[in-house]
Design a protein around this motif. Structure first.
Motif, short mmCIF file in Angstrom:
data_model
loop_
_atom_site.label_atom_id
_atom_site.label_comp_id
_atom_site.label_asym_id
_atom_site.label_seq_id
_atom_site.Cartn_x
_atom_site.Cartn_y
_atom_site.Cartn_z
N ALA A 43 0.83 -1.21 0.00
CA ALA A 43 0.00 0.00 0.00
C ALA A 43 0.86 1.26 0.00
O ALA A 43 0.51 2.27 -0.61
CB ALA A 43 -0.94 0.00 1.20
N SER A 44 2.00 1.16 0.65
CA SER A 44 2.86 2.35 0.74
C SER A 44 3.48 2.72 -0.60
O SER A 44 4.05 3.80 -0.74
CB SER A 44 3.96 2.09 1.77
N SER A 45 3.39 1.82 -1.56
CA SER A 45 4.02 2.11 -2.86
C SER A 45 3.09 2.85 -3.82
O SER A 45 3.48 3.21 -4.91
CB SER A 45 4.47 0.80 -3.51
N ILE A 46 1.83 3.02 -3.43
CA ILE A 46 0.86 3.62 -4.37
C ILE A 46 1.15 5.12 -4.56
O ILE A 46 1.35 5.85 -3.59
CB ILE A 46 -0.59 3.42 -3.87
N VAL A 47 1.16 5.52 -5.81
CA VAL A 47 1.32 6.94 -6.13
C VAL A 47 -0.02 7.48 -6.64
O VAL A 47 -0.91 6.71 -6.99
CB VAL A 47 2.43 7.19 -7.18
N ALA A 48 -0.13 8.80 -6.69
CA ALA A 48 -1.43 9.40 -7.04
C ALA A 48 -1.75 9.28 -8.52
O ALA A 48 -2.85 8.91 -8.90
CB ALA A 48 -1.46 10.87 -6.62
N ASN A 49 -0.79 9.61 -9.37
CA ASN A 49 -1.10 9.67 -10.80
C ASN A 49 0.07 9.22 -11.66
O ASN A 49 1.13 8.85 -11.15
CB ASN A 49 -1.57 11.09 -11.19
N MET A 50 -0.11 9.28 -12.96
CA MET A 50 0.88 8.76 -13.89
C MET A 50 2.15 9.61 -13.94
O MET A 50 3.22 9.11 -14.30
CB MET A 50 0.27 8.62 -15.29
N HIS A 51 2.04 10.88 -13.62
CA HIS A 51 3.25 11.70 -13.59
C HIS A 51 4.17 11.21 -12.48
O HIS A 51 5.37 11.05 -12.66
CB HIS A 51 2.92 13.18 -13.39
N GLN A 52 3.55 10.97 -11.31
CA GLN A 52 4.35 10.44 -10.19
C GLN A 52 4.86 9.04 -10.52
O GLN A 52 5.95 8.66 -10.09
CB GLN A 52 3.51 10.43 -8.92
N ALA A 53 4.07 8.29 -11.28
CA ALA A 53 4.48 6.94 -11.64
C ALA A 53 5.78 6.97 -12.46
O ALA A 53 6.73 6.25 -12.17
CB ALA A 53 3.38 6.24 -12.44
N TYR A 54 5.81 7.84 -13.44
CA TYR A 54 7.03 7.90 -14.27
C TYR A 54 8.19 8.55 -13.54
O TYR A 54 9.34 8.26 -13.83
CB TYR A 54 6.73 8.58 -15.61
N GLU A 55 7.87 9.40 -12.59
CA GLU A 55 8.93 9.95 -11.75
C GLU A 55 9.59 8.81 -10.98
O GLU A 55 10.80 8.73 -10.83
CB GLU A 55 8.30 10.95 -10.78
N LYS A 56 8.75 7.90 -10.49
CA LYS A 56 9.23 6.76 -9.73
C LYS A 56 10.03 5.80 -10.62
O LYS A 56 11.04 5.25 -10.20
CB LYS A 56 8.01 6.02 -9.13
N ILE A 57 9.57 5.58 -11.84
CA ILE A 57 10.29 4.69 -12.75
C ILE A 57 11.62 5.31 -13.14
O ILE A 57 12.64 4.64 -13.23
CB ILE A 57 9.43 4.40 -14.02
N GLY A 58 11.60 6.62 -13.34
CA GLY A 58 12.83 7.33 -13.68
C GLY A 58 13.45 6.77 -14.93
O GLY A 58 12.77 6.48 -15.92
N MET A 59 14.76 6.57 -14.91
CA MET A 59 15.44 6.02 -16.08
C MET A 59 15.79 4.55 -15.87
O MET A 59 16.71 4.03 -16.48
CB MET A 59 16.69 6.85 -16.41
N GLU A 60 15.03 3.90 -15.00
CA GLU A 60 15.22 2.48 -14.75
C GLU A 60 15.29 1.71 -16.07
O GLU A 60 14.56 1.98 -17.02
CB GLU A 60 14.01 1.96 -13.93
#
Lengths: 195, 456, 244
Positions: A140-157
């Motif tokens: 549950a702690s890994s949930i982000v609000a939206n897709m912008h935050q999602a790609y921020e989290k993915i970064g350049m992985e």
């Protein structure tokens, strides 16, 4: 004679307009309770959320529900005791009889009920599609609000393959009647771990 | 030579009014789902604006981004091909299959391959192609083109689909239950996925900075095909590029909300590297896009992300059906893309609109679609593709309107509006009169009234 | 304030009452109105058919007729939009630009320039409001259902000032009626079907009158209403705002 590549690039260069800047993405996220929103959204798109506290809860839940099913548990050390395959299959086709697959997701997205998975979490890329039913373990702690935050989290992985999966496979191609289970999994259940 | 014409095809479609109502209501329902979804995001208009600006940047730096994408994709182990036109694209696909001795391929939705008529080309060369998107499979069985870019068989009733399945897939006659038919297709196509060595998919977005590409489906058919095949061919119109991975956040939020009202497609798959022992080929296709890029008034049409929302909202599309546009891409967006490829053949399409502007308002990348329809009309007329009779009438009209004397000449019956207004001729040959009465001609015009009542 | 009255050609010829109501309403509100008698048409019928290149003479005449006014007002969203977007001239581009910036559709002129807050009118009937596309999406007279934005309506706010009026709700608040200029004959089947569907919505909700800012859309719907023998009438917005 010049190659197609050169001809295309030359034509594009000749015809493209003067450069305009790439805009910054400044889009505010709404203040929401992420787990609640994620659960609501997933329910709306045909998925199901089971709130649990730990892996023991998941094991308890699965003991009854899955006794006779062919299981594939990808890369979740805590659940390996349930695994029915004793090896990692070389050919994706050999997963065709998988009744249930359980995979771990990297994170979830509240606004659309999607989870992000990458291929290091899977025996084979085809697993979450070819299985009849899909279960996903999500913190549950890994949930982000939206897709912008999602790609921020993915970064350049770096990944060979990654996917957002939001609910079961579906189609409404026949007169807009929604049918779950088009080609991919017929259901999607999320174990949401509230640690 | 008589060319196919939207108005005539629409006339045929309108012979069955109940069916028109059904088609209209179905698509309007999707428009309403879209409205409901977008109204949940207060930032919607900002998202559209951002997406439009990102695409503007892409189009203005397209050559550089194409090279950047190619380089990064190659680093990832993806093989990149370039096709200047449909013919080159189709030949590349054929050569790839022949090179591996493959004669059967499974395909997921790609409007580009419809535009290139790939299936016909491959079948002509002995390759069997099976479309795996349910809607596409249905129109393939019916030997028809898709009538909508997102909802390929939206023009078909479930009973007709039941009949097709009965004929080709052996379902019981008269069974038209969507659940049952979908399950049948699932079983039939699962067998196909498991036995095909080659899969072709479209590309929704290709990311220059990472060399990856994203394919979006609800059914999971692109993934089933790609992950079970030894060669994955991805056909990509060159305008599908976006600069950065983070830009995906903007476009994935817009795409499906606009298309169907879902917050995102079930699957948004990012292909970066091939599985070991398999190959990924990306074919970058021009096919008129670089030419459209050189048309300042029309280049923004290349921003399109193929969501189909302009079709769902278009009151003309809803009441004329996708096939009336006689082009791979129907509706308002099709009407501004097609004349670039063949101005004569598609001269009718920019006129198949009332210029109501709803398309431009729903467009997630803010393409000024209705303005481009207006501008295409001017280009088409200037290039000489208007009917001769129309040209003569317009010339007379322009002379009359430039001269107040000519305009007011000749008493009531001879006056300008009486001569030119479509409503004024009360006979069977006048299309206005077919279903509409003409207005009651008043005793005096406003001009006459004014002279009597407001004399200085 | 000196206002030039622009009356579209088909209103002049077929719907003089809409023009008279426009004139009387403006006069009632204290505006000095002049009607240049040499006016013909804005040129839209040609331009929308792809013949904008033939509208030069028409444009020059328009400029000659309407230069020098404080404002130009017309009871039509469509014609005003055409002038705003397409009035150009090689010799008189400054005058053309000046006219484009000073021309108003009637309801926008009442709300934005005159800032009308009350009207002496009375119209005790059930009325359906047709949002003509060029006025709505082109001139932004009302909020558009496609956008995520706060609702407003200039014609709507004026109708609210009319005593006794009851505005009926509609299933589709801003769908095109299918008139579309030459579209109405070139695409007869779709045009007529769109119009039928529009009036059906109004009839279903019990409208006694259908009103709007563009007589052209109303003329199309009136043609369909009369053909089916309906008692429902069309009236230009000005006629309701001027009613007493």
């Amino acid at each position: 004679m010049s190659t197609a590549r050169e001809r295309i690039l030359n034509a594009v260069r000749a015809n493209q307009p003067a450069s305009t800047p790439l805009p910054e993405i400044i889009i505010p996220a709404s203040e929401i309770d992420l787990s609640t929103k994620f659960t609501e959204t997933l329910n709306n798109i045909g998925g199901k959320v089971i709130a649990v506290n730990n892996y023991a809860d998941i094991l308890n839940y699965l003991e009854e529900a899955t006794a006779t099913r062919l299981l594939n548990i990808s890369s979740i050390p805590e659940l390996q005791q349930l695994r029915t395959l004793d090896h990692i299959p070389r050919m994706p086709h050999s997963l065709q009889d998988t009744e249930l697959a359980i995979i771990k997701a990297k994170f979830g997205v509240a606004e659309n009920g999607a989870v992000w998975i990458t291929e290091d979490l899977l025996d084979q890329r085809v697993l979450p599609f070819i299985c009849q039913h899909l279960m996903v373990v999500l913190d549950a702690s890994s949930i982000v609000a939206n897709m912008h935050q999602a790609y921020e989290k993915i970064g350049m992985e770096s990944y060979g393959y990654g996917a957002f999966i939001a609910g079961p496979s579906k189609t409404a191609d026949i007169e807009q009647s929604l049918v779950l289970g088009a080609h991919g999994s017929r259901s999607m259940t999320i174990f949401l771990i509230n640690a | 030579m008589h060319t196919i014409d939207h108005a005539e095809l629409a006339d045929v479609f309108n012979k069955d009014e109940a069916r028109v109502d059904w088609h209209d209501e179905t698509l309007w329902w999707i428009r309403q789902k879209r409205d409901k979804a977008v109204n949940q995001l207060p930032e919607w208009e900002l998202l559209r604006e951002t997406a439009s600006k990102i695409k503007e940047n892409v189009l203005s730096n397209l050559a550089g981004y194409l090279e950047e994408f190619e380089g990064n994709a190659q680093k990832n182990g993806i093989i990149v091909h370039w096709a200047a036109d449909a013919k080159e694209h189709n030949q590349i696909v054929l050569n790839l299959l022949k090179g591996k001795g493959i004669n059967k391929m499974v395909k997921s939705k790609s409007m580009l391959t419809e535009e290139c008529h790939l299936n016909e080309h491959l079948e002509h060369n002995g390759i069997e192609v099976i479309d795996s998107d349910l809607g596409e499979r249905i129109v393939q069985l019916a030997k028809e083109p898709p009538s909508h870019i997102v909802l390929p068989c939206i023009h078909k009733k479930k009973e007709e689909i039941g009949d097709l399945f009965h004929e080709y897939l052996g379902t019981p006659a008269g069974n038209a239950d969507p659940q049952f038919l979908t399950e049948t297709a699932r079983q039939h196509l699962r067998e196909v996925f498991l036995t095909r060595r080659a899969a072709l998919t479209g590309v929704n977005f290709a990311v220059a900075e990472t060399g990856e590409f994203v394919v979006c489906t609800n059914e999971g058919n692109a993934d089933m095909g790609a992950h079970l095949s030894e060669i994955h061919i991805a056909s990509m119109g060159m305008e599908k590029l976006i600069p950065k991975r983070e830009n995906l956040g903007v476009f994935l939020r817009l795409l499906t909300r606009s298309a169907t009202g879902q917050p995102i497609t079930t699957y948004s798959s990012h292909f970066s590297k091939p599985r070991s022992g398999t190959e990924i080929h990306v074919i970058i296709v021009d096919n008129g896009r670089s030419q459209q890029l050189g048309r300042p008034d029309f280049r923004n049409s290349l921003k399109c992300i193929r969501c189909g929302s302009c079709m769902n909202t278009c009151p003309v599309y809803r009441r004329s059906g996708g096939h009336s546009y006689h082009n791979a891409i129907a509706g308002p967006i099709g009407a501004i893309l097609a004349p670039n490829l063949d101005m004569e053949k598609y001269a009718d399409l920019p006129f198949a609109s009332t210029l109501c502007g709803s398309c431009s308002n729903v467009c997630p990348v803010k393409i000024d679609i209705h303005q481009q329809l207006y501008k295409w009309r001017q280009v088409i007329v200037q290039k000489g593709y208007a009917a001769t009779g129309k040209k003569a009438a317009m010339k007379m009209m322009s002379l009359t309107l430039a001269s107040p004397t000519a305009y007011h000449l000749g008493g009531k019956a001879g006056r300008f509006v009486m001569k030119y207004a479509p409503i004024a001729v009360n006979n069977k040959l006048n299309p206005w009169y077919k279903q509409r009465d003409m207005p009651e001609p008043p005793k005096e015009s406003f001009g006459e009234w004014y002279t009597k009542n407001r004399k200085a | 304030m000196n206002v030039g009255l622009f009356i579209p050609c088909y209103v002049d010829q077929f719907y003089p009452n809409a023009a008279i109501a426009t004139l009387q309403l403006l006069e009632k509100l204290g505006v000095t109105v002049t009607y240049p008698k040499n006016q013909t048409c804005c040129g839209q019928p040609m331009a929308n058919s792809g013949f904008e290149h033939l509208t030069g003479g028409c444009n020059e005449l328009f400029i000659k007729n309407f230069s020098g006014f404080d404002y130009i007002v017309a009871p039509s969203g469509s014609c005003v939009l055409h002038i705003k977007e397409h009035l150009h001239s090689r010799q008189h581009e400054d005058e053309a630009a000046d006219i484009s910036s000073k021309i108003y559709e009637l309801s926008a002129f009442l709300t934005d320039v005159l800032k009308v807050e009350s009207l002496p009118s009375k119209f005790p009937f059930r009325v359906g409001v047709h949002q003509s596309c060029h006025g709505q999406r082109g001139l932004h007279l009302s909020q558009m259902s496609e956008l995520v934005a706060a609702p407003f309506s200039k014609p709507g706010s004026l109708l609210q000032m009319v005593k006794g009026i009851e505005i009926v709700p509609l299933n589709r608040i801003d769908e095109c009626c299918g008139f579309g200029g030459t579209f109405c004959v070139a695409e007869e089947a779709v045009s007529a079907k769109m119009g039928k569907d529009r009036i059906e919505d109004h009839l279903e909700h019990g409208a006694e009158y259908i009103t709007g800012v563009d007589m052209s859309c109303l003329m199309h719907m009136e043609g369909l209403l009369n053909r089916r023998g309906s008692k429902v009438k069309v009236l230009h917005l000005a006629e309701i705002l001027n009613a007493d």
